[in-house]
Design an enzyme around this catalytic site. Sequence first.
Site, short mmCIF file in Angstrom:
data_model
loop_
_atom_site.label_atom_id
_atom_site.label_comp_id
_atom_site.label_asym_id
_atom_site.label_seq_id
_atom_site.Cartn_x
_atom_site.Cartn_y
_atom_site.Cartn_z
N GLY A 58 0.82 -1.15 0.06
CA GLY A 58 -0.02 0.05 -0.01
C GLY A 58 0.81 1.20 0.04
O GLY A 58 0.40 2.42 0.40
N LEU A 66 4.46 1.80 -4.37
CA LEU A 66 5.62 1.28 -5.11
C LEU A 66 5.36 0.15 -5.74
O LEU A 66 6.38 -0.65 -6.18
CB LEU A 66 6.87 1.21 -3.97
CG LEU A 66 7.22 2.43 -3.23
CD1 LEU A 66 8.42 2.15 -2.31
CD2 LEU A 66 7.73 3.48 -4.39
N GLY A 67 4.21 -0.07 -6.07
CA GLY A 67 3.98 -1.36 -7.05
C GLY A 67 4.14 -2.69 -6.18
O GLY A 67 4.28 -3.82 -7.08
N SER A 68 3.53 -2.83 -5.02
CA SER A 68 3.58 -4.33 -4.31
C SER A 68 2.68 -5.01 -5.22
O SER A 68 2.71 -6.19 -5.51
CB SER A 68 3.43 -4.06 -3.17
OG SER A 68 2.06 -3.58 -2.91
N ASP A 105 1.58 -0.59 -13.86
CA ASP A 105 2.33 -1.48 -12.72
C ASP A 105 2.82 -2.89 -13.21
O ASP A 105 3.88 -3.20 -13.07
CB ASP A 105 1.74 -1.69 -11.47
CG ASP A 105 1.62 -0.04 -10.79
OD1 ASP A 105 1.94 0.88 -11.43
OD2 ASP A 105 1.27 -0.32 -9.49
#
Length: 286
Positions: A88, A91-93, A137
């Site tokens: 969250g 950063l594209g988790s 993403d």
Amino acid sequence: MIASAPGKIILFGEHAVVYGRHAIVSAINLRCRVKVRRAREFKIKSQIGVTGLDFRVHPYVSFAVKRFGEVFNLSGAQIEIESDIPIGSGLGSSGAVIVATIKALSAEFGIEMSREEIFEMAKQVEIDVQGRASGIDPFISTYGGAWLFPERRELNVPFEFFVINMGRRSTAEMVSKVAVLKKQHPEITEKIFDAIDRISIEASRNMGDKETIKRLISINQSLLRAIGVSTPEIDRVIAELERRGLNAKITGAGGGGCLFGILEGVIPENSIVVRCGEEGVRIEDE
């Protein structure tokens, strides 16, 4: 099999890119690793918890398994997730875990998938969970590198960046919030998106010019504040950084998540340093 995929940083263009404008996005040196083993049933283990297929607790992994299973026969798998990417954070988790899951599933079950096939499946998973998504993403997590979208022109980003995590937020909530604003004030929001578009294009042409990039970071942040995705806490931290001569902006959906700026000298307190242009999805040694 173990697959890993990188997180990402949006340098310019978030939210506007959802509505057809340009954005600059790069893979970074934080990765998500997914280990898949054949099994009689489905089990997902992560820092969030241990579940079966669970579209509430593990929505991205569960929808990735569902989509994969619609194309290839799949009766069960044990899936373990470890990640350097804060959940969250912007950063594209989610993109990284989707892509790494699909890659690990395909490797474990001996199915050849091209990068484009992985990306297209991962993009659909993102839409399954979020309702609307640009696909950036999963593209970055699949291909790596740094790119200008939508034309997919690869860029060189010569800077390191400091990143400050402001806490978890919901991408879907922020995307929905901007969609509501656009419906209420379409002419105004379209003009803002156009301005963000020009920032992304100008940045792509001046990526080696530190002072230009710093100015564009500040302008882009002001426009993100105008569409309601900043917060008083984010504004306070950015103002403090500016007093120290550092320009910073939201990366990702906003409402929390991360701020970033070009690293110059001393690393700001409570920040990490990220590199751009990292490798995309890959199989790791056991």
